[in-house]
Each structure stands twice: as structure tokens, then as C-alpha cells.
Design a protein around this motif. Structure first.
Motif, PDB file in Angstrom:
ATOM      1  N   ASP A 143       3.355  17.225   3.357  1.00 44.34           N
ATOM      2  CA  ASP A 143       3.070  16.519   2.103  1.00 44.34           C
ATOM      3  C   ASP A 143       3.958  16.997   0.962  1.00 44.34           C
TER       4      ASP A 143
ATOM      5  N   LYS B 137      -0.121   3.563  -5.312  1.00 43.92           N
ATOM      6  CA  LYS B 137       0.406   3.411  -3.953  1.00 43.92           C
ATOM      7  C   LYS B 137       0.519   4.782  -3.277  1.00 43.92           C
ATOM      8  N   HIS B 138       0.301   4.802  -1.974  1.00 44.21           N
ATOM      9  CA  HIS B 138       0.597   5.995  -1.199  1.00 44.21           C
ATOM     10  C   HIS B 138       2.116   6.152  -1.147  1.00 44.21           C
TER      11      HIS B 138
ATOM     12  N   GLU C 251       0.809  -1.220   0.000  1.00 46.27           N
ATOM     13  CA  GLU C 251       0.000   0.000   0.000  1.00 46.27           C
ATOM     14  C   GLU C 251       0.842   1.270   0.000  1.00 46.27           C
ATOM     15  N   VAL C 252       2.088   1.175   0.487  1.00 44.74           N
ATOM     16  CA  VAL C 252       2.938   2.359   0.631  1.00 44.74           C
ATOM     17  C   VAL C 252       4.262   2.137  -0.067  1.00 44.74           C
TER      18      VAL C 252
ATOM     19  N   TYR D  45       5.623   7.994   0.492  1.00 43.54           N
ATOM     20  CA  TYR D  45       6.364   8.722   1.515  1.00 43.54           C
ATOM     21  C   TYR D  45       7.813   8.718   1.055  1.00 43.54           C
TER      22      TYR D  45
ATOM     23  N   ALA E   4       0.053  13.123  -7.607  1.00 42.51           N
ATOM     24  CA  ALA E   4      -0.453  12.470  -6.398  1.00 42.51           C
ATOM     25  C   ALA E   4      -1.868  12.920  -6.088  1.00 42.51           C
TER      26      ALA E   4
ATOM     27  N   VAL F 223      -2.424   7.238   6.476  1.00 38.11           N
ATOM     28  CA  VAL F 223      -2.834   6.300   5.418  1.00 38.11           C
ATOM     29  C   VAL F 223      -4.001   5.435   5.871  1.00 38.11           C
TER      30      VAL F 223
ATOM     31  N   VAL G  56      -3.731   9.591  -4.047  1.00 29.97           N
ATOM     32  CA  VAL G  56      -2.876   8.842  -3.116  1.00 29.97           C
ATOM     33  C   VAL G  56      -2.350   9.786  -2.035  1.00 29.97           C
ATOM     34  N   ARG G  57      -2.250   9.280  -0.835  1.00 29.90           N
ATOM     35  CA  ARG G  57      -1.704  10.075   0.257  1.00 29.90           C
ATOM     36  C   ARG G  57      -0.199  10.194   0.071  1.00 29.90           C
ATOM     37  N   ASN G  58       0.354  11.332   0.449  1.00 29.21           N
ATOM     38  CA  ASN G  58       1.767  11.564   0.173  1.00 29.21           C
ATOM     39  C   ASN G  58       2.416  12.350   1.292  1.00 29.21           C
TER      40      ASN G  58
END
Length: 383
Positions: free
Chosen positions: A354, A108-109, A85-86, A111, A130, A345, A135-137
Motif C-alpha cells: 500500500d 476513488k480507490h 471505482e479505481v 493504484y 487515503a 477492492v 479508499v483502498r490504495n
């Protein structure tokens, strides 16, 4: 018993110093050792690392050392896994943008270590990609979570300084040239062609620290230098170091605060910590480092009189400061931010460090380099 929520995390660049020590060992594996990241409604997030890199022998050795089984040199295959997922990137900056694009395309998220990209234009594009992909970033901004800086933030929030006037920062240490003693940093840091340079490495840090603690950066005047022009690499070969290894900058902040920060890999340390920030306000001052923070209130400020003909008598000026107590338990800064990102997430908790924030850091680095090149002050709006 509360449920355990497993989450697959690709760690790309895990064979490097930061990827291995700070992000794998001291963050994700430490999170597993404590039983996971607690969720607000019960249960825990359980990270499942998938190690990615270019050297299969190093990957296999790291996995065996820590009882892990999942590693690969095939990033695309890792991103195609449904349990992932990340995506996390700790590669050299030059390889980062392409890999992050792949991760976003795979849904995918993301980081990542900073800087987000080699240019602000590329960073802005990653931020837009993003957002469009939903997607979370996030970008690593570990200095905000250090004990000394958290104590400083507590002082600011409590109104200790009154009106803040200025910030003076000193960062750096002597990085050995690599001949008679091995260098503490990889050789690519000192080659422009490989994305090296202290401005691109450190100005993104200074941007989020100044922005979050004192105010957004509105202008910068910088001078840079390559003080050590010849170094020796990991193979023992001499090479030309053409990237900046020192930067001396003045940052003008929103609200009128002036910040001066020196950054150097060619300075010997004569301070309590590798980085220190002195904050002066009308009501008091503080000096914060990685772990410690000391203060001097206006009521206890000594009254020096300039007289170079007389030696200092009694207590030294350093003795006139008071240590700020911990008043809390301070965990590893990288780990704390990892926990916040994983809650972001899984549980949707707020996370404002972010790609947009990371982009502002790259923009400041570009402005600093431009200022040094053109010999003038650069406004961030025109950078």
C-alpha cells in the motif's frame, strides 16, 4: 451462471511505455481475455478501462487498436463518472501527486506506479489522505511477482539458506545516448528538473524487495554518478543529462544481513539476466534473476584454492550450480499484482503493498541521495 462484476478503471498515462504495454495490454486487457478475475465466492471482476492522457490522437489510436471506446484528456471528468471505482497512475512522477489527490478527493480507490511521490513527506501525506478518505490504495511492486524472485522466496520460506549472510545485486544495461542509436528510455529519466535519476527510480524497488525477502532496511551508504553527461532526446536535440544514471549502495538490514546493489544505465550486461541477486547463507547460496534461479548447497560447494598461475581445469564455477524447477505457472508480474489489487477492492482481500509501503521506498531513495551528497552512512530512522 456466476455474475460478472464490472469495475471502471481510469488509466492515466496510458500513452507511455509502462502504462500501455505492462498495465493496459499485459495486465487489464489480458485479464479480460482470460474472462476476468475470479472471486472467491464465485463470479468474476471485469475491468472496464477508461484511457486518460494528454494526446487525443494517441489515445484514439490505442482505443481503436484494442476495441476500446472510453478515452478522454479530461481527468476531472473521468473521475466524476459514477462507474469509475479505481484510479491508476502511470504518469511521470512530477504529475503523480496532484492527480492522486484529485482521485482521493473523488472517493476513488488508487493504484499507482512507483515512486508514490517526489518526496517522502508528500508520500506520507498521500497515505494519510487515503486512510482518512477510506479508499483502498496500492503501489506497483512488480519485482516481487517475477518467477525468479518467487523461486527465491520459496527457497527462503523452505529454510534452504539457513542463516542468510549477504545479498549482492546487479541491475542495469547500456542505455544508448540517442545519437547513433535511439535510447531505450525516455529523455526525462536523465534530467533532474523532470524528476529523473536512477536512485528515485530503482531504490523504491530495492526497498520492497529487501524488506519482504530479507528484512527492513536500517541504514544505507551510497555513491552515485552521472556517467553519461550528454544525451540526445526524442526530437534529436542534444541535452545535458544531469540526473544520476548509476548508484552503488550498501544496505544494512534488520537482523544483520548486508546487501550490496549496483544500479546502472551505463553498464554492458555480462550476466544471464538484466537483474540478478546472489544470496549467500550458511547452508547454501542462490542466484536469482527475472525468470531463473539456480542454487548451490553446501554439500556440493567446490573448494577453490587461489592459484593465479594455473588455468581453471575441468568444469567452470558456473557449471557447479543447479537450476530451481518452476514447479508452478508464473504469469506476468504486473498482471498478478493487478489481480490482487482488484480482489482487494471488490472482495476485501488483504493487500499490504500500500501507500505506507510506497512511502518507505521513497524514504530509502531520499536517504540514498543524502548519503551520496554527504559522503556518509545514513540511518533510515534519521533520514
Amino acid at each position: 451462471m456466476a455474475a460478472r462484476r464490472s469495475i471502471g478503471i481510469v488509466i492515466n498515462g496510458v500513452t507511455g511505455r509502462m502504462g500501455y504495454r505492462q498495465h493496459l495490454v499485459r495486465s487489464l486487457l489480458a485479464i479480460r481475455e482470460q474472462g476476468g478475475v475470479a472471486l472467491p465466492g464465485g463470479g468474476h471482476i471485469w475491468p472496464e478501462p477508461i484511457l486518460v492522457g494528454r494526446d487525443p490522437d494517441k489515445l484514439a489510436a490505442i482505443a481503436a487498436r484494442h476495441g476500446l471506446t472510453e478515452w478522454t484528456t479530461d481527468l476531472d471528468a473521468a473521475l466524476a463518472r459514477p462507474d469509475v471505482e479505481v484510479y491508476f497512475d502511470a504518469q511521470v512522477t512530477q504529475r503523480r501527486e496532484k492527480a492522486i489527490r484529485h482521485a482521493i478527493s473523488a472517493g476513488k480507490h488508487v493504484y499507482t506506479e512507483k515512486p508514490l511521490a517526489e518526496s517522502s513527506a508528500a508520500a506520507e501525506e498521500l497515505a494519510e489522505l487515503a486512510r482518512a478518505a477510506g479508499v483502498r490504495n496500492g503501489v506497483v511492486q512488480d519485482k516481487l511477482f517475477l518467477p525468479g524472485l518467487r523461486k527465491l522466496k520459496r527457497l527462503i520460506d523452505g529454510g534452504f539458506f539457513g542463516r542468510i549472510l549477504s545479498v549482492r545485486g546487479e541491475f542495469g544495461y547500456w542505455v544508448f545516448e540517442g545519437d547513433w542509436q535511439a535510447a531505450q528510455r525516455p529523455s526525462w529519466n536523465y534530467r533532474l528538473a523532470d524528476g529523473g535519476g536512477i536512485v528515485m527510480d530503482m531504490f523504491p524497488h530495492w526497498n520492497y524487495l529487501l524488506e519482504e525477502l530479507f528484512g527492513a532496511v536500517r541504514g544505507v551508504q551510497a555513491t552515485i554518478a552521472t556517467h553519461i553527461e550528454t544525451r540526445v532526446d526524442e526530437r534529436g536535440d542534444e541535452y545535458t543529462a544531469d540526473a544520476d544514471d548509476a548508484a552503488y549502495a550498501i544496505f544494512e538490514l534488520e537482523g544483520g544481513v548486508i546487501a550490496q546493489i549496483n544500479s546502472s544505465w551505463a553498464v554492458r550486461v555480462n550476466r544471464d539476466e538484466l537483474v540478478e541477486f546472489q544470496v549467500d547463507g550458511v547452508l547454501g547460496s542462490a542466484v536469482a534473476g527475472l525468470r531463473g534461479c539456480k542454487i548451490q548447497h553446501r554439500a556440493t560447494t567446490p573448494k577453490p584454492v587461489w592459484n593465479p598461475d594455473l588455468p581453471l581445469s575441468g568444469r567452470s564455477f558456473r557449471d557447479e550450480w543447479t537450476e530451481v524447477p518452476d514447479n508452478d505457472e508464473f504469469d506476468n508480474g504486473f498482471k498478478v499484482q493487478w489481480e490482487a489489487f482488484l480482489r482487494h477492492v471488490v472482495a476485501g482481500e488483504a493487500f499490504h503493498w500500500d501507500f505506507a509501503s510506497g512511502t518507505r521506498g521513497v524514504r530509502l531513495a531520499e536517504a540514498g541521495l543524502r548519503s551520496a551528497r554527504e559522503g556518509r552512512r545514513i540511518e533510515l530512522g534519521n533520514a
